[in-house]
Motif scaffolding. Structure first.
Motif, PDB file in Angstrom:
ATOM      1  N   GLU A  84      59.227  24.815  54.859  1.00  0.00           N
ATOM      2  CA  GLU A  84      60.327  25.261  53.791  1.00  0.00           C
ATOM      3  C   GLU A  84      60.346  23.990  52.963  1.00  0.00           C
ATOM      4  OE1 GLU A  84      63.889  25.587  55.835  1.00  0.00           O
ATOM      5  OE2 GLU A  84      63.253  27.710  56.793  1.00  0.00           O
ATOM      6  N   ALA A  85      59.945  22.944  53.137  1.00  0.00           N
ATOM      7  CA  ALA A  85      60.023  21.636  52.070  1.00  0.00           C
ATOM      8  C   ALA A  85      59.494  21.940  50.664  1.00  0.00           C
ATOM      9  CB  ALA A  85      59.229  20.260  52.965  1.00  0.00           C
ATOM     10  N   PRO A  86      58.403  22.595  50.417  1.00  0.00           N
ATOM     11  CA  PRO A  86      57.887  22.664  49.160  1.00  0.00           C
ATOM     12  C   PRO A  86      58.918  23.468  48.265  1.00  0.00           C
ATOM     13  CG  PRO A  86      56.094  22.866  50.719  1.00  0.00           C
ATOM     14  CD  PRO A  86      57.232  22.848  51.563  1.00  0.00           C
ATOM     15  N   TYR A  87      59.647  24.370  48.945  1.00  0.00           N
ATOM     16  CA  TYR A  87      60.382  25.479  48.318  1.00  0.00           C
ATOM     17  C   TYR A  87      61.752  24.627  47.900  1.00  0.00           C
ATOM     18  CZ  TYR A  87      57.135  28.889  49.815  1.00  0.00           C
ATOM     19  OH  TYR A  87      55.800  29.512  50.219  1.00  0.00           O
ATOM     20  N   ARG A  88      62.188  23.922  48.667  1.00  0.00           N
ATOM     21  CA  ARG A  88      63.327  22.934  48.641  1.00  0.00           C
ATOM     22  C   ARG A  88      63.178  22.139  46.967  1.00  0.00           C
ATOM     23  NH1 ARG A  88      66.737  23.804  52.123  1.00  0.00           N
ATOM     24  NH2 ARG A  88      66.464  24.507  54.235  1.00  0.00           N
ATOM     25  N   ARG A  89      61.953  21.560  46.759  1.00  0.00           N
ATOM     26  CA  ARG A  89      61.691  20.976  45.672  1.00  0.00           C
ATOM     27  C   ARG A  89      61.635  21.816  44.187  1.00  0.00           C
ATOM     28  NH1 ARG A  89      58.515  18.175  49.510  1.00  0.00           N
ATOM     29  NH2 ARG A  89      56.505  19.253  48.750  1.00  0.00           N
ATOM     30  N   MET A  90      61.379  22.924  44.623  1.00  0.00           N
ATOM     31  CA  MET A  90      61.539  23.953  43.182  1.00  0.00           C
ATOM     32  C   MET A  90      62.757  24.163  42.517  1.00  0.00           C
ATOM     33  SD  MET A  90      59.011  27.103  44.739  1.00  0.00           S
ATOM     34  CE  MET A  90      57.520  26.869  45.357  1.00  0.00           C
ATOM     35  N   SER A  91      62.584  24.428  41.173  1.00  0.00           N
ATOM     36  CA  SER A  91      63.929  24.856  40.464  1.00  0.00           C
ATOM     37  C   SER A  91      64.263  26.240  40.985  1.00  0.00           C
ATOM     38  CB  SER A  91      63.425  24.879  38.929  1.00  0.00           C
ATOM     39  OG  SER A  91      62.555  26.195  38.755  1.00  0.00           O
ATOM     40  N   ASP A  92      65.377  26.477  40.575  1.00  0.00           N
ATOM     41  CA  ASP A  92      66.074  27.816  41.078  1.00  0.00           C
ATOM     42  C   ASP A  92      65.060  29.043  40.678  1.00  0.00           C
ATOM     43  OD1 ASP A  92      67.995  26.692  42.304  1.00  0.00           O
ATOM     44  OD2 ASP A  92      69.516  27.195  40.839  1.00  0.00           O
ATOM     45  N   GLN A  93      64.577  29.050  39.438  1.00  0.00           N
ATOM     46  CA  GLN A  93      63.835  30.059  38.802  1.00  0.00           C
ATOM     47  C   GLN A  93      62.369  30.180  39.618  1.00  0.00           C
ATOM     48  OE1 GLN A  93      62.964  29.750  34.781  1.00  0.00           O
ATOM     49  NE2 GLN A  93      62.043  31.714  34.572  1.00  0.00           N
ATOM     50  N   GLU A  94      61.746  28.971  39.995  1.00  0.00           N
ATOM     51  CA  GLU A  94      60.484  28.854  40.686  1.00  0.00           C
ATOM     52  C   GLU A  94      60.759  29.366  42.158  1.00  0.00           C
ATOM     53  OE1 GLU A  94      58.270  25.097  38.734  1.00  0.00           O
ATOM     54  OE2 GLU A  94      59.963  24.608  40.264  1.00  0.00           O
ATOM     55  N   LEU A  95      62.018  29.075  42.697  1.00  0.00           N
ATOM     56  CA  LEU A  95      62.170  29.338  44.147  1.00  0.00           C
ATOM     57  C   LEU A  95      62.140  30.983  44.182  1.00  0.00           C
ATOM     58  CD1 LEU A  95      62.818  29.208  47.032  1.00  0.00           C
ATOM     59  CD2 LEU A  95      65.249  28.693  46.105  1.00  0.00           C
ATOM     60  N   TRP A  96      62.772  31.459  42.943  1.00  0.00           N
ATOM     61  CA  TRP A  96      63.154  33.150  43.149  1.00  0.00           C
ATOM     62  C   TRP A  96      61.663  33.884  42.926  1.00  0.00           C
ATOM     63  CZ3 TRP A  96      66.446  36.276  44.923  1.00  0.00           C
ATOM     64  CH2 TRP A  96      66.580  37.513  44.176  1.00  0.00           C
ATOM     65  N   ALA A  97      60.835  33.154  42.013  1.00  0.00           N
ATOM     66  CA  ALA A  97      59.768  33.926  41.903  1.00  0.00           C
ATOM     67  C   ALA A  97      58.766  33.897  43.247  1.00  0.00           C
ATOM     68  CB  ALA A  97      58.702  33.257  40.540  1.00  0.00           C
ATOM     69  N   ALA A  98      58.911  32.741  43.849  1.00  0.00           N
ATOM     70  CA  ALA A  98      58.063  32.331  44.826  1.00  0.00           C
ATOM     71  C   ALA A  98      58.460  32.985  46.133  1.00  0.00           C
ATOM     72  CB  ALA A  98      58.191  30.853  45.394  1.00  0.00           C
ATOM     73  N   PHE A  99      59.859  33.361  46.217  1.00  0.00           N
ATOM     74  CA  PHE A  99      60.132  34.517  47.269  1.00  0.00           C
ATOM     75  C   PHE A  99      59.711  35.925  47.141  1.00  0.00           C
ATOM     76  CE2 PHE A  99      63.670  37.583  48.161  1.00  0.00           C
ATOM     77  CZ  PHE A  99      63.574  37.636  49.624  1.00  0.00           C
ATOM     78  N   LEU A 100      59.880  36.246  45.781  1.00  0.00           N
ATOM     79  CA  LEU A 100      59.516  37.795  45.709  1.00  0.00           C
ATOM     80  C   LEU A 100      57.731  37.747  45.751  1.00  0.00           C
ATOM     81  CD1 LEU A 100      61.277  38.639  42.557  1.00  0.00           C
ATOM     82  CD2 LEU A 100      61.782  39.386  44.866  1.00  0.00           C
ATOM     83  N   SER A 101      57.181  36.725  45.497  1.00  0.00           N
ATOM     84  CA  SER A 101      55.419  36.672  45.721  1.00  0.00           C
ATOM     85  C   SER A 101      55.142  36.710  47.184  1.00  0.00           C
ATOM     86  CB  SER A 101      55.043  35.450  44.805  1.00  0.00           C
ATOM     87  OG  SER A 101      53.450  35.289  45.125  1.00  0.00           O
ATOM     88  N   ARG A 102      55.836  35.816  47.910  1.00  0.00           N
ATOM     89  CA  ARG A 102      55.779  35.758  49.350  1.00  0.00           C
ATOM     90  C   ARG A 102      56.100  37.135  49.971  1.00  0.00           C
ATOM     91  NH1 ARG A 102      54.268  32.397  46.590  1.00  0.00           N
ATOM     92  NH2 ARG A 102      54.086  29.950  47.147  1.00  0.00           N
ATOM     93  N   CYS A 103      57.284  37.915  49.613  1.00  0.00           N
ATOM     94  CA  CYS A 103      57.412  39.194  50.138  1.00  0.00           C
ATOM     95  C   CYS A 103      56.331  40.040  49.929  1.00  0.00           C
ATOM     96  CB  CYS A 103      58.770  39.602  49.615  1.00  0.00           C
ATOM     97  SG  CYS A 103      60.297  38.624  50.589  1.00  0.00           S
ATOM     98  N   GLU A 104      55.693  40.100  48.669  1.00  0.00           N
ATOM     99  CA  GLU A 104      54.569  40.963  48.298  1.00  0.00           C
ATOM    100  C   GLU A 104      53.449  40.580  49.074  1.00  0.00           C
ATOM    101  OE1 GLU A 104      52.658  42.942  44.291  1.00  0.00           O
ATOM    102  OE2 GLU A 104      54.113  41.173  44.276  1.00  0.00           O
TER     103      GLU A 104
END
Length: 258
Positions: free
Chosen positions: A71-91
Motif C-alpha cells: 500500500e505504500a506507493p498509494y499513500r504517497r499519491m495525491s487524492d486524484q492519482e489515488l482515485w484513478a489508481a483504484f479504478l484502474s486496479r479494479c478494472e
C-alpha cells in the motif's frame, strides 16, 4: 465511468464508489483509526495484489503474496492519482479474473497469504472487501446490511478466510498450560452456527456446524459477519447473549485480529 464488464465481475463496486464520493478523504470511518482515504488506499492495494497473484498463475510463474507494504506507493499519491489508481486496479482485477475463468479450471489451487484457495476466490474476495469496507464508511444503512447478510458472505468469511484471521486474536487470549480450551458459538437462526475455538497448546480454528446447545452470541446474519471481522453494528439490539461477560470478552478477543 465504470465499464460494464467490471460492474458484472464486482457488482459491489458502484455502491462502494458512491459511498467514497459522498465523503471527504479525511473523514473518519467505522474502522478504528482509518480515514476514508486509508480505506481507499487499502482497497487499491487489495485489488492490485489479487490481480498480481492470479496473473502469476496464468503466466505459470507463481508469486508469493505481499503484505500490506504493497500500500505504500498509494499513500504517497495525491487524492486524484489515488482515485484513478483504484479504478484502474479494479478494472485490471476484473480482466484477470475473466482470463482465469476462461483459461483455468475453477478447481485450480492457488497459494494466497499462506493458504490454498481456488480461482473463484479472487473476485469473490474483492467483493467481500468492497462490502465490508463500504460498511466502514456508511455504517448500518440498508445497502450494507443487505449485502452483509448474503449467505456467501458468511461462508467466505469462515471457509477460505477465517482461520488465518484468528492468529493474532488467539495470542491475545493468553491461554497457557492448565487452561481449558475455549469455544464460542455465533448463531443466526435458520443457519449453521459459526464456531471459533482456541486451545492452550496453540491450536485454533473456525468452522460452520449445525446448531447445538447454547449460543455465545445470537444475531442476524449481517451482524454476525461484522462480529467475525472484529466489528460491531451501531445498533446493539441486533445481537444478544446469555453467555456472560467473560465468554463475550473471549469471543471478542479471538475475533479482534480480523
Amino acid at each position: 465511468m465504470i465499464p460494464t464488464r467490471v460492474e458484472e465481475t464486482l457488482p459491489e463496486l458502484v455502491p462502494f464508489v458512491r459511498a467514497v464520493q459522498e465523503r471527504r478523504p479525511d473523514d473518519g470511518t467505522w474502522c478504528e483509526a482509518w480515514t476514508v482515504r486509508d480505506v481507499l488506499v487499502h482497497q487499491t492495494g487489495n485489488a492490485e495484489e489479487l490481480a498480481r497473484v492470479l496473473q502469476g498463475v496464468l503466466a505459470e510463474t507463481p508469486v508469493e503474496t505481499r503484505g500490506f507494504e504493497r500500500e505504500a506507493p498509494y499513500r504517497r499519491m495525491s487524492d486524484q492519482e489515488l482515485w484513478a489508481a483504484f479504478l484502474s486496479r479494479c478494472e485490471q482485477l476484473a480482466q484477470t479474473t475473466a482470463a482465469a475463468a476462461r483459461d483455468l479450471s475453477p478447481r485450480t489451487e492457488v497459494v494466497w497469504t499462506g493458504r490454498t484457495v481456488k480461482v473463484p476466490f479472487f473476485a469473490e474476495h474483492m467483493r467481500e472487501e468492497l462490502i465490508l469496507h463500504r460498511w466502514d464508511l456508511t455504517g448500518d444503512d440498508r445497502t450494507a446490511v443487505r449485502a452483509l447478510a448474503e449467505p456467501w458472505m458468511t461462508e467466505h468469511s469462515v471457509v477460505p478466510v477465517g482461520r488465518p484471521l484468528l492468529a493474532r486474536g488467539r495470542a491475545g487470549l493468553g491461554l497457557g498450560p492448565g487452561d481449558e480450551p475455549f469455544e464460542g458459538r455465533l448463531r443466526t437462526p435458520g443457519t449453521d452456527d459459526v464456531v471459533v475455538r482456541a486451545d492452550p497448546g496453540g491450536g485454533y480454528g473456525i468452522r460452520l456446524t449445525p446448531p447445538e446447545g447454547a449460543a455465545t452470541v445470537e444475531s442476524d446474519a449481517a451482524t454476525r459477519v461484522l462480529l467475525l471481522w472484529g466489528r460491531r453494528p451501531a445498533d446493539p439490539s441486533r445481537w444478544h447473549s446469555g453467555a456472560g461477560p467473560e465468554a463475550l470478552r473471549r469471543v471478542r478477543t479471538l475475533l479482534s485480529g480480523c
